[in-house]
Scaffold this motif. Structure first.
Motif, PDB file in Angstrom:
ATOM      1  N   ILE A  15     -16.234 -13.865 -37.581  1.00 28.75           N
ATOM      2  CA  ILE A  15     -17.810 -13.447 -37.499  1.00 28.75           C
ATOM      3  C   ILE A  15     -17.058 -12.152 -36.207  1.00 28.75           C
ATOM      4  CG2 ILE A  15     -18.623 -15.295 -37.225  1.00 28.75           C
ATOM      5  CD1 ILE A  15     -19.079 -15.296 -34.135  1.00 28.75           C
TER       6      ILE A  15
ATOM      7  N   HIS B 127     -13.177 -14.850 -34.037  1.00 24.77           N
ATOM      8  CA  HIS B 127     -13.772 -16.665 -34.506  1.00 24.77           C
ATOM      9  C   HIS B 127     -14.400 -17.415 -34.507  1.00 24.77           C
ATOM     10  CE1 HIS B 127      -8.925 -16.535 -36.999  1.00 24.77           C
ATOM     11  NE2 HIS B 127      -8.862 -16.506 -35.710  1.00 24.77           N
ATOM     12  N   LYS B 128     -15.043 -18.075 -35.259  1.00 27.72           N
ATOM     13  CA  LYS B 128     -16.096 -18.832 -35.410  1.00 27.72           C
ATOM     14  C   LYS B 128     -15.587 -19.635 -34.327  1.00 27.72           C
ATOM     15  CE  LYS B 128     -19.807 -20.563 -37.444  1.00 27.72           C
ATOM     16  NZ  LYS B 128     -20.469 -21.242 -38.802  1.00 27.72           N
TER      17      LYS B 128
ATOM     18  N   GLN C 103     -22.007 -15.770 -30.785  1.00 32.96           N
ATOM     19  CA  GLN C 103     -22.384 -15.495 -31.977  1.00 32.96           C
ATOM     20  C   GLN C 103     -22.876 -14.474 -32.915  1.00 32.96           C
ATOM     21  OE1 GLN C 103     -24.216 -19.058 -33.447  1.00 32.96           O
ATOM     22  NE2 GLN C 103     -23.245 -19.530 -31.312  1.00 32.96           N
ATOM     23  N   ASP C 104     -22.691 -14.644 -34.334  1.00 33.27           N
ATOM     24  CA  ASP C 104     -22.510 -13.271 -35.178  1.00 33.27           C
ATOM     25  C   ASP C 104     -23.492 -12.579 -35.571  1.00 33.27           C
ATOM     26  OD1 ASP C 104     -21.037 -11.643 -37.681  1.00 33.27           O
ATOM     27  OD2 ASP C 104     -22.783 -12.114 -38.238  1.00 33.27           O
TER      28      ASP C 104
END
Length: 365
Positions: free
Chosen positions: A282, A298-299, A354-355
């Motif tokens: 993300i 990385h998420k 968060q993205d």
């Protein structure tokens, strides 16, 4: 930076796609097998429409996109796992990538020869994947010889590794890549030192003619998609030739040309979106007077880890993260207004980024 290797049989459109993605003519593209005899490397920006509006709010003219490094790897032929053709070179360059972009020819063109003389995506996929599996099988067999000797003298670690090697070999015998061997996370970690080619995630690219982009999916595309789905992999449909044509147009002409074809996204955008999805990546943003910038993580990464992407000192001295969601920032139209509305918040070390988060890190070293 994400490093993705573009692979495929000779004359499937790899170099044409690479040239288009990187907006260069660095990779030779020609109508004969093995026109690429080494690797060509290009770094491209990750398209992200969120950065320009964010830059306007931050009152900065400098935008720094996240980047992906694409590597155009020499075409593979049968026997590559045994060093035939450019096999050893091909396999070596794949080991240095994080993601494999497998280009499969899905277009008919009598002027572009195919090494097998006919177009058959399923056969081509199996040919390339088999060579990767055979190369990994050789690696496992070589490792087994050494570990077996250690296990015979009672080495517990060696015995555990033999069980792992048995799992991998069983998968290879069934024609399955290492990533589908059903390994646990612990086993995957133990297998890391083997540097297996088929452990790497793979995206399939169906390279079609321009006209096929706006038609119902052809049987060729369906073959690629069916195989990808059997592996749990993503499929991206691209016309490498169209992408090359877009590069030849002036930037302001490209949207109009795409719209005339009913297209809303370039092949580069689709491919990178697929790569991020496959690797679980993300983006978050930083924005100030100096620049508006996208960072790739990385998420599931927590705030200190995300800070470490900028600099290890920020991760080590992390105190707090001032965070606001991108949509909220755009709605507020300024940082001051976002704070007045209470949309700007402070998060600690356990916050999962968060993205699209817009973040300012507070740290002390």
């Amino acid at each position: 930076m994400l490093r993705a290797g573009i692979v495929g049989l000779p004359n499937v459109g790899k170099s044409t796609l690479f040239n288009a993605l990187t907006a260069t003519r660095g990779a030779e593209s020609a109508n004969y097998p093995f026109s690429t005899t080494g690797t060509n490397v290009g770094v491209v920006n990750v398209p992200d429409a969120r950065l320009e509006p964010l830059a306007k709010i931050a009152k900065t003219s400098k935008i720094v996109y996240a980047t992906v490094e694409f590597v155009d790897i020499a075409g593979l032929a049968k026997g590559a796992s045994r060093g035939e053709g450019l096999g050893n070179q091909f396999l070596h360059h794949i080991r240095e990538t994080e993601l494999i972009v497998h280009v499969v020819r899905c277009f008919e063109d009598e002027n572009v020869v195919h090494v097998e003389e006919t177009i058959n995506p399923q056969r081509d996929i199996e040919t390339l994947n088999l060579e990767l599996i055979l190369a990994d099988l050789a690696t496992v067999e070589k490792r087994r010889e050494r570990v077996t000797k250690q296990a015979k003298v009672g080495d517990k670690t060696a015995k555990e590794e033999l069980e792992l090697l048995d799992k991998l070999q069983a998968a290879f015998d069934d024609g399955k890549p290492a990533r589908l061997a059903g390994l646990s996370d612990d086993e995957k970690a133990k297998a890391y030192h083997l540097f297996l080619l088929t452990m790497k995630p793979m995206i399939y690219v169906a390279n079609v003619s321009e006209s096929d982009l706006t038609r119902p999916e052809t049987d060729f595309i369906k073959q690629v998609r069916a195989h990808a789905e059997s592996e749990g992999a993503d499929t991206t449909v691209i016309s490498a030739q169209l992408e090359a044509d877009l590069v030849d147009l002036e930037p302001e002409e490209r949207p109009e040309y795409m719209a005339s074809l009913g297209l809303t996204e370039t092949g580069l955008g689709k491919l990178i979106r697929g790569a991020y999805h496959t690797l679980g990546l993300i983006s978050y943003f930083t924005a100030g007077e100096k620049e508006a910038r996208a960072w790739t993580i990385h998420k599931g990464a927590k705030a200190p880890e995300a800070a470490g992407v900028i600099h290890s000192d920020i991760e080590r001295g992390f105190i707090r993260a001032q965070v606001i969601a991108y949509d909220r920032m755009i709605e507020a139209k300024s940082e001051a207004a976002a704070k007045e509305k209470g949309w700007m918040r402070l998060e600690g070390k356990e916050y999962v980024v968060q993205d699209g988060d817009v973040i300012e890190f507070r740290f002390n070293v």
